[in-house]
Design a protein around this motif. Structure first.
Motif: not given
Length: 206
Positions: A95-106, A131-145, A160-161
């Motif tokens: 979950q953290a790396m969706v933000v740290g590796a896939d959204i934020h660096p772009l 665009h990149w926030i939406s793509e990451g958040f779409t995945a992260l929403e599905t990964m959320a408990g 934290v991320f």
């Protein structure tokens, strides 16, 4: 402890949250990214990448937000932010790396500056960011408990991320209606003083 960061830096924001959650006292030194202070020789001596954050602690300098938080977990174990259980750890880090590796660096400043140098106008760069926030958040929403935090019953590395990235999403007028779990987790985290005290509005230069 001396934290070199910038009030709107997502990575610096993460480390501020982690330090606050662990109840650690620290000083801050503002590195003004828009003024290119991160490229000054004295900062490059601390962080050869010319980025923030950098944490001076116990006679050494730590860089990269995840590495800093991992060190803090090892040195100051409570509350633990990166879970010890292998399965829970893998889920939280994913979950953290969706933000740290896939959204934020772009979407960070150096990428925005590069896009501008390529002739991309402000509106197009803002759309790139959303665009990149939406793509990451779409995945992260599905990964959320089931919450209340992204990390579950208590906040962890995923929260934290998440919280700094939610701040960025709002800065760029990103619609959040499609991400109710993320909005709820963000609200639960920001209701806690360690998160609230790290907010850019609380640490911005006066």
């Amino acid at each position: 402890m001396l934290l070199h960061d910038y009030f709107r830096s997502s990575a610096g924001y993460r480390v501020r949250i982690a330090l606050n959650l662990k109840g650690l006292a620290y000083e801050r030194r503002q590195v003004m990214l828009l003024e290119n202070q991160q490229r000054a020789p004295e900062h490059l001596a601390l962080n050869p990448q010319g980025l923030v954050p950098a944490l001076e602690v116990e006679g050494k300098v730590l860089t990269q937000s995840l590495a800093i938080i991992d060190w803090l977990d090892a040195r100051y174990p409570e509350p633990r932010l990166i879970p010890a259980d292998p399965d829970t750890r893998a889920a939280a880090l994913a979950q953290a790396m969706v933000v740290g590796a896939d959204i934020h660096p772009l979407n960070n400043l150096r990428v925005m500056r590069r896009l501008k140098a390529m002739g991309i106008d402000d509106a197009a760069r803002d759309e790139w960011t959303r665009h990149w926030i939406s793509e990451g958040f779409t995945a992260l929403e599905t990964m959320a408990g089931d919450g209340p935090f992204l990390g579950g019953a208590a906040p962890n590395i995923a929260d934290v991320f998440l919280v700094p990235q939610m701040f960025n999403a709002r800065r760029f007028a990103m619609p959040l209606d499609a991400f109710p779990k993320l909005v709820s987790a963000d609200a639960a985290a920001q209701a806690l003083e360690p998160f609230a005290a790290a907010h850019p509005d609380r640490v911005a230069p006066k």
